[in-house]
Design an enzyme around this catalytic site. Sequence first.
Site, PDB file in Angstrom:
ATOM      1  N   ASP A 121      11.777  -0.444   0.910  1.00  0.00           N
ATOM      2  CA  ASP A 121      10.315   0.287   0.604  1.00  0.00           C
ATOM      3  C   ASP A 121       9.534   0.071   2.001  1.00  0.00           C
ATOM      4  O   ASP A 121      10.075  -0.739   2.980  1.00  0.00           O
ATOM      5  CB  ASP A 121       9.549  -0.165  -0.400  1.00  0.00           C
ATOM      6  CG  ASP A 121       8.447   0.951  -1.040  1.00  0.00           C
ATOM      7  OD1 ASP A 121       8.394   1.809  -0.315  1.00  0.00           O
ATOM      8  OD2 ASP A 121       8.116   0.522  -1.969  1.00  0.00           O
TER       9      ASP A 121
ATOM     10  N   HIS B 101      11.730  11.561  -5.315  1.00  0.00           N
ATOM     11  CA  HIS B 101      10.318  10.880  -5.178  1.00  0.00           C
ATOM     12  C   HIS B 101       9.788  11.153  -3.687  1.00  0.00           C
ATOM     13  O   HIS B 101       8.379  11.229  -3.728  1.00  0.00           O
ATOM     14  CB  HIS B 101      10.491   9.136  -5.525  1.00  0.00           C
ATOM     15  CG  HIS B 101       9.184   8.566  -5.490  1.00  0.00           C
ATOM     16  ND1 HIS B 101       8.202   8.756  -5.967  1.00  0.00           N
ATOM     17  CD2 HIS B 101       9.213   7.447  -4.656  1.00  0.00           C
ATOM     18  CE1 HIS B 101       7.328   7.991  -5.793  1.00  0.00           C
ATOM     19  NE2 HIS B 101       7.795   7.080  -4.769  1.00  0.00           N
TER      20      HIS B 101
END
Length: 494
Positions: free
Chosen positions: A211, A344
């Site tokens: 991330d 996403h």
Amino acid sequence: MPTPLTPMPVSAAVSNLEVAQIQGDILIGLQKLVQRFVFFEIANVDSFKSILRQQVSGGLVTTTQVAKDREQILSQSSGQNLSLIGVNIGFSNTGMQKLIPGADLGDSSFGAGAKLRAIAMTSTPDPTGAGPDTQPINDPSVEGVPSTWDAKFLGNIDGVFIITGGSGSDLGMQTQALKSAFGTSWLPLDPEDGQVRPGSNKGHEHFGWLDGISQPAVNGLVVSPFPGQDVVEAGHFVFGYPKVAAGASFALPQPWMKNGSFMVFRKLQQLVPEFTTFINDSATASGVAPELLGARMVGRWKSGAPVSTNPTADNAPVGDDSAQNNNFDFATDQSGQSCPFSAHIRKTNPRSDLSKPQLDARRVIRQGIPYGPEVDPATESTTTISNRGLLFVCYQTSILSQFEFLQGSWANNPDFICPIAKGANHADGTAITTGIDPIIGQPVDPTVGRTPDSAIPTPPGGVLTMPTTLFIKPLGGGYFFMPSISALANELTT
Ligand code: N7H
């Protein structure tokens, strides 16, 4: 979620921004292996103000300091010994009202507060992404109250201290220092603690993905953006600087808001064994590898490599390389073959699918951290036992047009990604359907619109049918204003 060692081409020395006034977590992020959010209520306004002004505001870590710390960390061969301690502060609307009665910060979502906004429903989604900023976050609720939130977040919270460091003892020491300083002038609530995941999972969130890869390059702070990294005007993240979005106002709602920012906090539980089981079962049913299915749900492989440039197999060196891991858009992928429209990262940053002003108006700077223990394979092979997830944090100057828009109008909206997806067909004539974001989407009707487009890369080979239960459960949230150092020492505390 920038990891402690993620390189970031920032230089406070050449910044056009008043970096010494901007709290350090906002633009670059406090350096951290561990992080604590100390939520609190203000018990005695006058003494709280005077302690904040005289003893605490001078010790807050600024963007100048974070930029220097980052350079120091990057110049070391290893970041293992990181022990930099940082403290920042933010206030909810109730806290702001105690400090400055009647204060209007010009953001109706901030004014209403996270608890109300989590369930508020206003109007119909606009799939173009350019329409009204009014879609619901849509957390589960019963009789007007979020039903999955921890009790602490349903009660009153006036503010939050963010504490970061290299170890749990750093957090303990700083918490104790704040408790000693504020004495009876405040009521600290149970804190929320997060930590970077151990070993090779460092920088990865609990589902397993790297991330903190894609952040906007803040104009005036980032000197040489990475290839593919968008330069976005600072006014979208800190008050007092220009914005480029059409019609966006540059005016300061209050003069003392200059160099401040709105922080959105969300405690998001991740049901990791359930998510992994779902991917494995669905992959088997579709005859594809689970890694590919997962990559197409997120838009990146777990290594961080984008599916747009690596559609069929992971490529860890690309995921790891800041020169390559953002160097893509969707211009040549108008049917979602390489990256599904529902992935996403395509839902939350559609890149070339929209115009730059449309995109810039929605960008946020993300600074979250995982919380909770690692999955225990012996006891949690299919069902979550321990609570774990992401303490999601993002910064912006409009909660309504940025965080809420991303979650409500894009992630939750089965018709979004953009007009090119509407009515477009696959090569075999079957219609392209977008569906909600399979990671964070919370649809208004949980039985509708949960099926994203072409889960596998050879349509019509398969479409992922999402279960009606979600893999991310919101456990709480808060909206905070993070003032400048000067406002903390003056207007807010005198
Ligand atoms: Fe997301 N995940 O692990 O699947 N996110 N996110 N997010 N997210 C991103 O590009 C994740 C959440 C954004 O610019 C990556 O840095 C999880 C919320 C945006 O290309 C991964 C949770 C919101 C981006 C995840 C979660 C967003 C982004 C790829 C919750 C806003 C940048 C790494 C537990 C409402 C997109 C990267 C771009 C990226 C995951 C939450 C937004 C792996 C698990 C609530 C704007």
